[in-house]
Scaffold this motif. Structure first.
Motif, PDB file in Angstrom:
ATOM      1  N   LEU A  48      40.360  38.492  52.242  1.00 53.85           N
ATOM      2  CA  LEU A  48      40.091  39.921  52.070  1.00 53.85           C
ATOM      3  C   LEU A  48      39.035  40.384  53.062  1.00 53.85           C
ATOM      4  CD1 LEU A  48      39.957  42.661  50.440  1.00 53.85           C
ATOM      5  CD2 LEU A  48      38.149  41.542  49.094  1.00 53.85           C
ATOM      6  N   ILE A  49      37.926  39.671  53.124  1.00 53.97           N
ATOM      7  CA  ILE A  49      36.778  40.097  53.924  1.00 53.97           C
ATOM      8  C   ILE A  49      37.115  40.129  55.408  1.00 53.97           C
ATOM      9  CG2 ILE A  49      34.420  39.413  54.581  1.00 53.97           C
ATOM     10  CD1 ILE A  49      34.285  38.214  51.650  1.00 53.97           C
ATOM     11  N   ASP A  50      37.924  39.175  55.865  1.00 54.16           N
ATOM     12  CA  ASP A  50      38.263  39.097  57.284  1.00 54.16           C
ATOM     13  C   ASP A  50      39.475  39.937  57.664  1.00 54.16           C
ATOM     14  OD1 ASP A  50      36.135  37.461  57.737  1.00 54.16           O
ATOM     15  OD2 ASP A  50      37.288  35.609  57.929  1.00 54.16           O
ATOM     16  N   GLY A  51      40.054  40.640  56.689  1.00 55.51           N
ATOM     17  CA  GLY A  51      41.168  41.527  56.992  1.00 55.51           C
ATOM     18  C   GLY A  51      42.524  40.868  57.048  1.00 55.51           C
ATOM     19  N   ASP A  52      42.614  39.587  56.673  1.00 55.64           N
ATOM     20  CA  ASP A  52      43.923  38.929  56.635  1.00 55.64           C
ATOM     21  C   ASP A  52      44.816  39.560  55.572  1.00 55.64           C
ATOM     22  OD1 ASP A  52      43.052  37.168  58.588  1.00 55.64           O
ATOM     23  OD2 ASP A  52      42.433  35.640  57.141  1.00 55.64           O
ATOM     24  N   TRP A  53      44.179  39.974  54.476  1.00 53.61           N
ATOM     25  CA  TRP A  53      44.880  40.695  53.413  1.00 53.61           C
ATOM     26  C   TRP A  53      44.234  42.081  53.323  1.00 53.61           C
ATOM     27  CZ3 TRP A  53      44.207  36.369  49.177  1.00 53.61           C
ATOM     28  CH2 TRP A  53      44.900  35.219  49.576  1.00 53.61           C
ATOM     29  N   PRO A  54      44.669  42.996  54.154  1.00 52.57           N
ATOM     30  CA  PRO A  54      43.930  44.258  54.303  1.00 52.57           C
ATOM     31  C   PRO A  54      43.995  45.144  53.063  1.00 52.57           C
ATOM     32  CG  PRO A  54      45.977  44.300  55.558  1.00 52.57           C
ATOM     33  CD  PRO A  54      45.819  42.903  55.057  1.00 52.57           C
ATOM     34  N   SER A  55      42.900  45.860  52.837  1.00 54.68           N
ATOM     35  CA  SER A  55      42.824  46.856  51.767  1.00 54.68           C
ATOM     36  C   SER A  55      41.860  47.944  52.210  1.00 54.68           C
ATOM     37  CB  SER A  55      42.330  46.223  50.464  1.00 54.68           C
ATOM     38  OG  SER A  55      42.118  47.221  49.476  1.00 54.68           O
ATOM     39  N   ASP A  56      42.186  49.198  51.893  1.00 57.80           N
ATOM     40  CA  ASP A  56      41.290  50.300  52.244  1.00 57.80           C
ATOM     41  C   ASP A  56      40.482  50.774  51.039  1.00 57.80           C
ATOM     42  OD1 ASP A  56      43.266  51.519  50.764  1.00 57.80           O
ATOM     43  OD2 ASP A  56      43.917  52.899  52.333  1.00 57.80           O
ATOM     44  N   GLU A  57      40.490  49.965  49.966  1.00 61.61           N
ATOM     45  CA  GLU A  57      39.740  50.319  48.759  1.00 61.61           C
ATOM     46  C   GLU A  57      38.427  49.545  48.701  1.00 61.61           C
ATOM     47  OE1 GLU A  57      43.162  51.374  45.528  1.00 61.61           O
ATOM     48  OE2 GLU A  57      42.792  49.236  45.906  1.00 61.61           O
ATOM     49  N   GLU A  58      37.490  50.070  47.915  1.00 63.11           N
ATOM     50  CA  GLU A  58      36.282  49.319  47.617  1.00 63.11           C
ATOM     51  C   GLU A  58      36.631  48.271  46.564  1.00 63.11           C
ATOM     52  OE1 GLU A  58      32.287  51.784  47.994  1.00 63.11           O
ATOM     53  OE2 GLU A  58      33.704  52.804  46.677  1.00 63.11           O
ATOM     54  N   LEU A  59      36.344  47.014  46.867  1.00 59.84           N
ATOM     55  CA  LEU A  59      36.720  45.920  45.986  1.00 59.84           C
ATOM     56  C   LEU A  59      35.527  45.013  45.725  1.00 59.84           C
ATOM     57  CD1 LEU A  59      40.094  44.853  47.669  1.00 59.84           C
ATOM     58  CD2 LEU A  59      39.867  45.999  45.478  1.00 59.84           C
ATOM     59  N   VAL A  60      35.450  44.500  44.499  1.00 64.34           N
ATOM     60  CA  VAL A  60      34.497  43.452  44.152  1.00 64.34           C
ATOM     61  C   VAL A  60      35.195  42.118  44.363  1.00 64.34           C
ATOM     62  CG1 VAL A  60      33.091  42.410  42.339  1.00 64.34           C
ATOM     63  CG2 VAL A  60      33.333  44.903  42.458  1.00 64.34           C
ATOM     64  N   PRO A  61      34.789  41.313  45.365  1.00 70.33           N
ATOM     65  CA  PRO A  61      35.429  40.014  45.568  1.00 70.33           C
ATOM     66  C   PRO A  61      35.107  39.062  44.407  1.00 70.33           C
ATOM     67  CG  PRO A  61      34.110  40.680  47.476  1.00 70.33           C
ATOM     68  CD  PRO A  61      33.735  41.571  46.338  1.00 70.33           C
ATOM     69  N   GLY A  62      35.728  37.905  44.471  1.00 67.67           N
ATOM     70  CA  GLY A  62      35.455  36.863  43.469  1.00 67.67           C
ATOM     71  C   GLY A  62      36.531  36.804  42.416  1.00 67.67           C
ATOM     72  N   HIS A  63      36.968  35.594  42.108  1.00 61.52           N
ATOM     73  CA  HIS A  63      38.020  35.423  41.101  1.00 61.52           C
ATOM     74  C   HIS A  63      37.922  34.066  40.420  1.00 61.52           C
ATOM     75  CE1 HIS A  63      39.386  33.711  44.884  1.00 61.52           C
ATOM     76  NE2 HIS A  63      40.080  32.855  44.156  1.00 61.52           N
ATOM     77  N   GLU A  64      36.875  33.313  40.748  1.00 59.28           N
ATOM     78  CA  GLU A  64      36.719  31.939  40.267  1.00 59.28           C
ATOM     79  C   GLU A  64      35.411  31.896  39.486  1.00 59.28           C
ATOM     80  OE1 GLU A  64      37.558  28.105  42.792  1.00 59.28           O
ATOM     81  OE2 GLU A  64      35.515  28.748  43.202  1.00 59.28           O
ATOM     82  N   ALA A  65      35.480  32.012  38.150  1.00 56.91           N
ATOM     83  CA  ALA A  65      34.236  32.218  37.408  1.00 56.91           C
ATOM     84  C   ALA A  65      34.321  31.674  35.987  1.00 56.91           C
ATOM     85  CB  ALA A  65      33.890  33.707  37.360  1.00 56.91           C
ATOM     86  N   ALA A  66      33.127  31.463  35.429  1.00 61.57           N
ATOM     87  CA  ALA A  66      32.981  31.085  34.027  1.00 61.57           C
ATOM     88  C   ALA A  66      31.786  31.832  33.462  1.00 61.57           C
ATOM     89  CB  ALA A  66      32.777  29.579  33.883  1.00 61.57           C
ATOM     90  N   GLY A  67      31.830  32.086  32.166  1.00 54.83           N
ATOM     91  CA  GLY A  67      30.729  32.811  31.553  1.00 54.83           C
ATOM     92  C   GLY A  67      30.846  32.845  30.049  1.00 54.83           C
ATOM     93  N   VAL A  68      30.216  33.849  29.456  1.00 55.04           N
ATOM     94  CA  VAL A  68      30.138  33.971  28.003  1.00 55.04           C
ATOM     95  C   VAL A  68      30.655  35.355  27.608  1.00 55.04           C
ATOM     96  CG1 VAL A  68      28.606  33.935  25.998  1.00 55.04           C
ATOM     97  CG2 VAL A  68      28.136  32.433  27.943  1.00 55.04           C
ATOM     98  N   VAL A  69      31.516  35.389  26.618  1.00 51.22           N
ATOM     99  CA  VAL A  69      32.044  36.669  26.136  1.00 51.22           C
ATOM    100  C   VAL A  69      30.888  37.501  25.580  1.00 51.22           C
ATOM    101  CG1 VAL A  69      33.555  37.791  24.468  1.00 51.22           C
ATOM    102  CG2 VAL A  69      34.313  35.713  25.650  1.00 51.22           C
ATOM    103  N   GLU A  70      30.761  38.726  26.099  1.00 51.14           N
ATOM    104  CA  GLU A  70      29.692  39.633  25.648  1.00 51.14           C
ATOM    105  C   GLU A  70      30.186  40.593  24.576  1.00 51.14           C
ATOM    106  OE1 GLU A  70      27.850  43.564  25.619  1.00 51.14           O
ATOM    107  OE2 GLU A  70      29.703  43.115  26.695  1.00 51.14           O
ATOM    108  N   SER A  71      31.425  41.103  24.730  1.00 53.86           N
ATOM    109  CA  SER A  71      32.005  42.015  23.742  1.00 53.86           C
ATOM    110  C   SER A  71      33.515  41.986  23.887  1.00 53.86           C
ATOM    111  CB  SER A  71      31.471  43.442  23.922  1.00 53.86           C
ATOM    112  OG  SER A  71      31.688  43.912  25.244  1.00 53.86           O
ATOM    113  N   VAL A  72      34.216  42.443  22.854  1.00 55.38           N
ATOM    114  CA  VAL A  72      35.681  42.383  22.845  1.00 55.38           C
ATOM    115  C   VAL A  72      36.255  43.714  22.397  1.00 55.38           C
ATOM    116  CG1 VAL A  72      35.643  39.905  22.348  1.00 55.38           C
ATOM    117  CG2 VAL A  72      35.845  41.533  20.464  1.00 55.38           C
ATOM    118  N   GLY A  73      37.492  43.996  22.851  1.00 49.28           N
ATOM    119  CA  GLY A  73      38.205  45.176  22.414  1.00 49.28           C
ATOM    120  C   GLY A  73      38.772  45.009  21.017  1.00 49.28           C
TER     121      GLY A  73
END
Length: 368
Positions: A48-73
């Motif tokens: 994404l950052i290098d333009g190989d997969w181009p996008s003209d939108e503002e994007l938050v990168p990152g997709h590899e994560a772990a954490g703690v549930v804060e709230s639920v629907g």
């Protein structure tokens, strides 16, 4: 429940990468809001950052994560605040043909590739303007909102850094071995590219008893790390006699070659290295629309197979807990896959290290 402020890395075409304050709304319906504790810096984000997969939108990168549930629907059934979770960037819709076949990694009903949540929207905003989650997650942020299917509960004792890597690189690498290729004990394998996915592939090969396991990379540091997760032999990818070295190690031929780089040259190399009747597993992702020359006659005549590997053919609800258990029992030595632990602003430099193939898999660690 109300919206929260979150510090996040944001990518836009005019500004590049910047650390910003965003609003992240409360979860709705079957969504959960997760406080991210660790997020890996992955090569897919670099596309994404290098333009190989181009996008003209503002994007938050990152997709590899772990954490703690804060709230639920209101419609969430299986998770509650306080649960430890690993995030999946490809949650199944449960309704499409692929999901019905049990091939959730081929789901056509989610909107991840459009950088959207399943309802077509986003939970992020800045000054009333939408900011979108890269591949539907946007995990380089203190908080994320994802569908329940994208947050898989894991044991509390699983370190967050390991959980983050399970969410992408480990699931892809080990899954390529176990799910996509079905490697058996005693089969010979080559892994081209010893970044995060390649290292996880080597660990998966060691797990199933493949032998020999040959790692190829340009980096001496990464080759040494490959030995630590199970490579029996290493080969300098810059050598003039790579094929001869591989042939000398695997005298009866190579059953599987895993390409974990995503370059035209190494994909062609993988096809050349695999023995007749063997399989090439394509894990690395190329730039969009990149074509690879193929001697179709030779592939057909020698019975070679080319297997596309999307996310290690992973079913997150099944595979994430299994991988966590294998790590906790000592079957999967994943600690060496975690490179420098860094702060969110340092992720910008980590992407530059990735471009230059320096160091291990950087992991952004968020505070308590």
């Amino acid at each position: 429940m109300t919206s929260l402020r979150t510090r996040a890395l944001v990518h836009s075409t005019p500004d590049g990468l910047t650390v910003r304050e965003l609003d992240v709304r409360a979860p709705r319906g079957d969504e959960v809001r997760v406080r991210v504790r660790a997020s890996g810096v992955c090569h897919s984000d670099l596309h994404l950052i290098d333009g190989d997969w181009p996008s003209d939108e503002e994007l938050v990168p990152g997709h590899e994560a772990a954490g703690v549930v804060e709230s639920v629907g209101d419609d969430v059934l299986g998770l509650q605040p306080g649960d430890h979770v690993v995030l999946s960037w490809f949650p199944p819709c449960g309704d499409c043909v692929a999901c019905g076949r049990g091939q959730q990694w081929l789901c056509t009903g989610n909107m991840c590739n459009e950088h959207r949540l399943p309802d077509g929207g986003t939970a992020y905003s800045a000054d009333g303007r939408d900011v979108f989650p890269f591949i539907g997650v946007g995990a380089l942020s203190e908080y994320v909102v994802v569908p329940e299917a994208a947050a898989v509960k894991v044991p509390d004792e699983l370190p967050f850094e390991i959980g983050a890597l399970i969410g992408c690189s480990v699931a892809t690498g080990v899954g390529a071995v176990v799910n996509t290729a079905g490697v058996s004990a005693g089969q010979a394998a080559v892994v081209i590219g010893c970044g995060g996915v390649g290292q996880a592939t080597i660990a998966g090969l060691a797990l199933v008893g493949a032998s020999p396991i040959i790692a190829i990379d340009l980096s001496a540091e990464r080759l040494e790390a490959a030995r630590g997760v199970g490579a029996t032999h290493v080969v300098d990818g810059g050598a003039s006699d790579v094929a001869a070295q591989v042939a000398a190690i695997a005298a009866e031929g190579v059953d599987f070659v895993f390409e974990a780089v995503g370059h035209v040259a190494t994909i062609s190399q993988a096809i050349a290295l695999v023995a007749p009747g063997g399989a090439v597993v394509l894990e690395g992702l190329t730039a969009a629309d990149r074509a690879v020359p193929l001697d179709a006659y030779a592939v057909a005549a020698e019975g070679k197979r080319i297997l596309g590997c999307n996310y290690g053919s992973t079913v997150a609800a099944r595979d994430f807990p299994r991988l966590a258990s294998q790590y906790l029992s000592g079957e999967l030595p994943l600690d060496t896959l975690v490179g420098p632990r860094i702060s969110l602003p340092d992720a910008i430099g980590a992407f530059e290290d990735m471009r230059r193939a320096r160091g291990g898999r950087a992991v952004v660690v968020f505070g308590e």
